[in-house]
Design a protein around this motif. Structure first.
Motif, PDB file in Angstrom:
ATOM      1  N   GLU A 170       0.821  -1.215   0.000  1.00 11.30           N
ATOM      2  CA  GLU A 170       0.000   0.000   0.000  1.00 11.30           C
ATOM      3  C   GLU A 170       0.851   1.261   0.000  1.00 11.30           C
ATOM      4  O   GLU A 170       0.328   2.372  -0.061  1.00 11.30           O
ATOM      5  N   VAL A 209       1.391  -6.375   4.182  1.00 15.44           N
ATOM      6  CA  VAL A 209       0.163  -5.593   4.425  1.00 15.44           C
ATOM      7  C   VAL A 209      -0.956  -6.040   3.496  1.00 15.44           C
ATOM      8  O   VAL A 209      -2.126  -5.725   3.714  1.00 15.44           O
ATOM      9  N   GLN A 212      -1.698  -8.528  -2.527  1.00 15.14           N
ATOM     10  CA  GLN A 212      -2.076  -8.120  -3.883  1.00 15.14           C
ATOM     11  C   GLN A 212      -0.961  -8.182  -4.919  1.00 15.14           C
ATOM     12  O   GLN A 212      -1.139  -8.749  -6.000  1.00 15.14           O
ATOM     13  N   GLU A 235      -0.207   0.272  12.098  1.00  8.58           N
ATOM     14  CA  GLU A 235      -0.731   1.628  12.279  1.00  8.58           C
ATOM     15  C   GLU A 235      -1.287   1.721  13.692  1.00  8.58           C
ATOM     16  O   GLU A 235      -1.894   0.770  14.193  1.00  8.58           O
ATOM     17  N   ARG A 241     -12.778  -0.605  14.108  1.00  2.22           N
ATOM     18  CA  ARG A 241     -12.704  -1.205  12.767  1.00  2.22           C
ATOM     19  C   ARG A 241     -11.285  -1.626  12.387  1.00  2.22           C
ATOM     20  O   ARG A 241     -11.077  -2.141  11.296  1.00  2.22           O
ATOM     21  N   HIS A 242     -10.322  -1.342  13.270  1.00  2.00           N
ATOM     22  CA  HIS A 242      -8.929  -1.607  12.908  1.00  2.00           C
ATOM     23  C   HIS A 242      -8.270  -2.651  13.801  1.00  2.00           C
ATOM     24  O   HIS A 242      -8.400  -2.612  15.015  1.00  2.00           O
ATOM     25  N   MET A 248      -7.549 -11.086   5.020  1.00  3.34           N
ATOM     26  CA  MET A 248      -8.072 -10.398   3.831  1.00  3.34           C
ATOM     27  C   MET A 248      -8.280 -11.397   2.698  1.00  3.34           C
ATOM     28  O   MET A 248      -7.485 -12.307   2.518  1.00  3.34           O
ATOM     29  N   GLU A 250      -8.493 -11.466  -1.323  1.00 10.59           N
ATOM     30  CA  GLU A 250      -8.099 -10.589  -2.423  1.00 10.59           C
ATOM     31  C   GLU A 250      -8.168 -11.309  -3.774  1.00 10.59           C
ATOM     32  O   GLU A 250      -7.208 -11.975  -4.166  1.00 10.59           O
ATOM     33  N   TYR A 366      -0.355   1.815  -7.465  1.00 17.10           N
ATOM     34  CA  TYR A 366      -0.596   0.822  -8.530  1.00 17.10           C
ATOM     35  C   TYR A 366      -1.935   1.020  -9.236  1.00 17.10           C
ATOM     36  O   TYR A 366      -2.280   0.263 -10.136  1.00 17.10           O
ATOM     37  N   ILE A 390     -14.630  -3.095   1.606  1.00 18.50           N
ATOM     38  CA  ILE A 390     -13.849  -3.553   0.455  1.00 18.50           C
ATOM     39  C   ILE A 390     -13.115  -2.369  -0.141  1.00 18.50           C
ATOM     40  O   ILE A 390     -13.669  -1.268  -0.239  1.00 18.50           O
ATOM     41  N   GLY A 391     -11.854  -2.606  -0.536  1.00 18.58           N
ATOM     42  CA  GLY A 391     -11.115  -1.596  -1.287  1.00 18.58           C
ATOM     43  C   GLY A 391     -10.497  -2.283  -2.493  1.00 18.58           C
ATOM     44  O   GLY A 391      -9.938  -3.372  -2.353  1.00 18.58           O
ATOM     45  N   GLY A 392     -10.631  -1.686  -3.663  1.00 17.73           N
ATOM     46  CA  GLY A 392     -10.075  -2.347  -4.847  1.00 17.73           C
ATOM     47  C   GLY A 392      -9.793  -1.352  -5.953  1.00 17.73           C
ATOM     48  O   GLY A 392     -10.004  -0.142  -5.797  1.00 17.73           O
ATOM     49  N   GLY A 432      -8.674  -5.969  -9.209  1.00 20.00           N
ATOM     50  CA  GLY A 432      -8.938  -6.817  -8.045  1.00 20.00           C
ATOM     51  C   GLY A 432      -9.380  -5.978  -6.865  1.00 20.00           C
ATOM     52  O   GLY A 432      -9.459  -4.750  -6.942  1.00 20.00           O
ATOM     53  N   PHE A 433      -9.676  -6.676  -5.779  1.00 20.54           N
ATOM     54  CA  PHE A 433     -10.063  -5.936  -4.560  1.00 20.54           C
ATOM     55  C   PHE A 433      -9.666  -6.720  -3.320  1.00 20.54           C
ATOM     56  O   PHE A 433      -9.295  -7.902  -3.415  1.00 20.54           O
ATOM     57  N   GLY A 434      -9.745  -6.055  -2.182  1.00 27.57           N
ATOM     58  CA  GLY A 434      -9.486  -6.710  -0.900  1.00 27.57           C
ATOM     59  C   GLY A 434     -10.702  -6.543  -0.003  1.00 27.57           C
ATOM     60  O   GLY A 434     -11.230  -5.441   0.146  1.00 27.57           O
ATOM     61  N   GLY A 436     -11.871  -7.017   3.818  1.00 23.33           N
ATOM     62  CA  GLY A 436     -11.406  -7.236   5.189  1.00 23.33           C
ATOM     63  C   GLY A 436     -12.346  -8.225   5.855  1.00 23.33           C
ATOM     64  O   GLY A 436     -13.530  -7.948   6.049  1.00 23.33           O
TER      65      GLY A 436
HETATM   66  O1  4AD Z   1      -8.087  -0.700   1.282  1.00 23.01           O
HETATM   67  P1  4AD Z   1      -7.005  -1.667   1.654  1.00 23.01           P
HETATM   68  O2  4AD Z   1      -5.826  -1.148   2.378  1.00 23.01           O
HETATM   69  O3  4AD Z   1      -6.608  -2.363   0.278  1.00 23.01           O
HETATM   70  C1  4AD Z   1      -5.564  -3.187   0.062  1.00 23.01           C
HETATM   71  O4  4AD Z   1      -4.829  -3.664   0.893  1.00 23.01           O
HETATM   72  C2  4AD Z   1      -5.488  -3.625  -1.389  1.00 23.01           C
HETATM   73  N1  4AD Z   1      -4.148  -4.102  -1.639  1.00 23.01           N
HETATM   74  C3  4AD Z   1      -6.541  -4.656  -1.653  1.00 23.01           C
HETATM   75  C4  4AD Z   1      -6.567  -5.144  -3.073  1.00 23.01           C
HETATM   76  O5  4AD Z   1      -6.927  -4.388  -3.944  1.00 23.01           O
HETATM   77  N2  4AD Z   1      -6.221  -6.381  -3.305  1.00 23.01           N
HETATM   78  O6  4AD Z   1      -7.634  -2.844   2.517  1.00 23.01           O
HETATM   79  C5  4AD Z   1      -8.679  -3.630   2.010  1.00 23.01           C
HETATM   80  C6  4AD Z   1      -9.707  -3.929   3.094  1.00 23.01           C
HETATM   81  C7  4AD Z   1     -10.403  -2.686   3.643  1.00 23.01           C
HETATM   82  O7  4AD Z   1     -11.494  -2.351   2.825  1.00 23.01           O
HETATM   83  C8  4AD Z   1     -10.847  -3.161   5.000  1.00 23.01           C
HETATM   84  O8  4AD Z   1     -12.022  -3.943   4.911  1.00 23.01           O
HETATM   85  C9  4AD Z   1      -9.739  -4.081   5.414  1.00 23.01           C
HETATM   86  O9  4AD Z   1      -9.063  -4.492   4.247  1.00 23.01           O
HETATM   87  N3  4AD Z   1      -8.794  -3.415   6.327  1.00 23.01           N
HETATM   88  C10 4AD Z   1      -8.727  -3.646   7.641  1.00 23.01           C
HETATM   89  N4  4AD Z   1      -9.440  -4.446   8.452  1.00 23.01           N
HETATM   90  C11 4AD Z   1      -9.128  -4.459   9.760  1.00 23.01           C
HETATM   91  N5  4AD Z   1      -8.125  -3.738  10.301  1.00 23.01           N
HETATM   92  C12 4AD Z   1      -7.357  -2.923   9.524  1.00 23.01           C
HETATM   93  N6  4AD Z   1      -6.347  -2.236  10.079  1.00 23.01           N
HETATM   94  C13 4AD Z   1      -7.655  -2.846   8.128  1.00 23.01           C
HETATM   95  N7  4AD Z   1      -7.114  -2.171   7.095  1.00 23.01           N
HETATM   96  C14 4AD Z   1      -7.815  -2.541   6.006  1.00 23.01           C
END
Ligand code: 4AD
Length: 465
Positions: A170, A209, A212, A235, A241-242, A248, A250, A366, A390-392, A432-434, A436
């Motif tokens: 990231e 982290v 992906q 972090e 939520r963290h 994850m 992905e 990216y 979801i983040g993608g 793609g997406f991730g 959590g």
């Molecule tokens: O948006 P993030 O950081 O995306 C990625 O890591 C990309 N590389 C994913 C990809 O495109 N393959 O994280 C994706 C998801 C978030 O939407 C959230 O649901 C979860 O991971 N997430 C966490 N969940 C719990 N604790 C944290 N510290 C989190 N950080 C992200």
């Protein structure tokens, strides 16, 4: 005789008159004046305990009368039609072996009463014995199987990506170092400072982290792939939520654009919601009764609804016109905070939102630059009640554009040499997406804090057990 899980008795795999052995932990014991005891026995195989009737003619009935919450027992008996209300079947015991007593029942932390969720968190080793954490564990298991099933049915391959890595996916600098340094003999630079660049057998390494970047390499060979594993973020976020360690999912898809993976995410979420409603009605009924009365109805609603696609730029306009006083100011270019996300998903739309096309300056290196040169083909899915799950994005597949972006962000081309190779040798559009996983489990169960949906939460300053 092999023992029978409680679920098989309560779900009717046995009939009245069958001989069974059941093993588990006492939830409660009640003695009746008529000279018998009722024991609620749970083994975690389903939400409900089974009722065991112990008559006073048991040779160790005096022991039975000393059973307290948490004792482990093995019951031999006969399945009977229950005379009381509730379950149809119960077990009349002709033998009860006490496997383990509870030392000093007055101080047993999981006594049969309601505990605060914070109290349970402090007893992470015993909390799976409670109704709530047991139900969370079964839902978590159900969701993870459903996710694998969904991808398997769609022809995706599950790829195991590494936990130890040198790449900061990231680019946010939130990585935990992995060190093999012998602290008595650490390499130091000329000024006596520890030289961390050698800490993994002479190289620098971190906990991943995100899988992906690695899984992109397999998408650019096997087309449809996904990872599902633990990821780590160093972090210092103390929010509901963290987590510092979370799981994850992905997926990564070759020849797919942002809109294709947005649809994939919507289909996947609906698939797993249907699975959990069909497979775990007992646990979901508990969550609806005790944690969030809408736990079932909101999943049913999401399954019926089309997710709403919205551009970031439009969302900013909506927030500005909302007339709301937000703590964090709204203007084009800022990252959406959870109050903004909540307003949009809960008050404005009332359905999950697929938010797309964010300003490039707030997103990772990216992501594919859109034709406007200002935004990237990124999406977040915001769910009412929890926010971003979801983040993608579509990935930048054009080498020249990618290189300029690295330069713009002050990143070193050499550090991304293998990633750049994917763009040099037969590059293809891919996305793609991730997801959590803990945020998904929290959303499904209605649990307020992700710390209560992972067995052993790791948060700043907390790695006990
Ligand atoms: O948006 P993030 O950081 O995306 C990625 O890591 C990309 N590389 C994913 C990809 O495109 N393959 O994280 C994706 C998801 C978030 O939407 C959230 O649901 C979860 O991971 N997430 C966490 N969940 C719990 N604790 C944290 N510290 C989190 N950080 C992200």
């Amino acid at each position: 005789m092999a023992h029978t899980p409680v679920v098989e008795i309560l779900k009717g795999k046995h009939s009245v008159g069958d001989r069974v052995v059941v093993k588990g932990w006492v939830r409660t014991r009640r003695d009746s004046k008529a000279g018998l005891s009722f024991i609620a026995l749970h083994d975690g195989s389903c939400f409900d305990p089974v009722q065991v009737i112990a008559l006073s003619n048991l040779n160790n009935y005096a022991d039975v009368q000393k059973l307290t919450t948490g004792c482990s027992i093995a019951v031999t008996g006969t399945v009977k039609a229950s005379e009381g209300q509730g379950q149809a079947l119960e077990i009349e015991a002709d033998g009860i072996d006490v496997l383990g007593w509870v030392e000093n029942p007055d101080t047993y932390p999981m006594a049969a009463k309601r505990h605060s969720i914070e109290f349970l968190r402090e007893h992470a080793h015993l909390r799976p014995r409670t109704n709530v954490i047991g139900a969370v564990a079964r839902i978590r298991n159900c969701l993870s199987h459903a996710i694998h099933r969904f991808f398997h049915e769609q022809g995706y391959f599950w790829i195991s990506t590494p936990i130890v890595t040198a790449s900061d996916c990231e680019g946010a600098g939130e990585m935990f170092r992995v060190s093999t340094l012998d602290m008595l003999n650490v390499p130091r630079d000329d000024e006596g400072r520890v030289d961390y660049s050698q800490d993994f057998f002479g190289k620098e390494a971190f906990l991943t982290v995100s899988g992906q970047l690695n899984v992109e390499t397999y998408a650019c060979a096997l087309s449809k792939v996904y990872t599902f594993g633990p990821t780590f973020r160093a972090e210092n976020s103390n929010t509901s939520r963290h987590l510092a360690e979370f799981w994850m999912i992905e997926p990564e898809v070759a020849f797919a654009d942002l809109s294709d993976v947005a649809q994939l995410a919507e289909d996947m979420l609906k698939y797993v919601f249907k699975a959990v409603l069909a497979e775990r009605p007992d646990d979901m009924a508990f969550f609806a009764e005790r944690i969030n009365k809408d736990a079932i109805s909101r999943l049913e609603k999401v399954i019926e609804q089309d997710f709403v696609r919205m551009d970031y730029t439009d969302a900013i306009e909506i927030l500005k016109k909302s007339g709301k006083q937000f703590e964090f100011p709204v203007e084009w270019g800022v990252d959406l905070s959870s109050e903004h996300e909540r307003y949009l998903a809960e008050e404005h739309v009332g359905a999950p939102i697929i938010m797309q096309n964010y300003p490039k300056d707030i997103k990772a290196f990216y992501m594919r630059i859109n034709d406007d040169g200002k935004t990237v083909a990124a999406m977040d899915i915001l769910a009412p009640g929890i926010g971003e799950i979801i983040g993608g994005s579509q990935r930048e597949e054009r080498l020249d554009v990618f290189d300029s972006r690295l330069e713009e962000m002050g990143l070193n081309k050499e550090d991304y040499s293998w990633y750049r190779d994917l763009r040099r040798y037969g590059t293809v559009p891919h996305s793609g997406f991730g997801l959590g996983f803990e945020r998904l489990v929290a959303y499904v169960t209605g649990m307020q804090n992700v710390r209560d949906v992972i067995p052993f939460p790791r948060t700043p300053g907390n790695a006990a057990y």
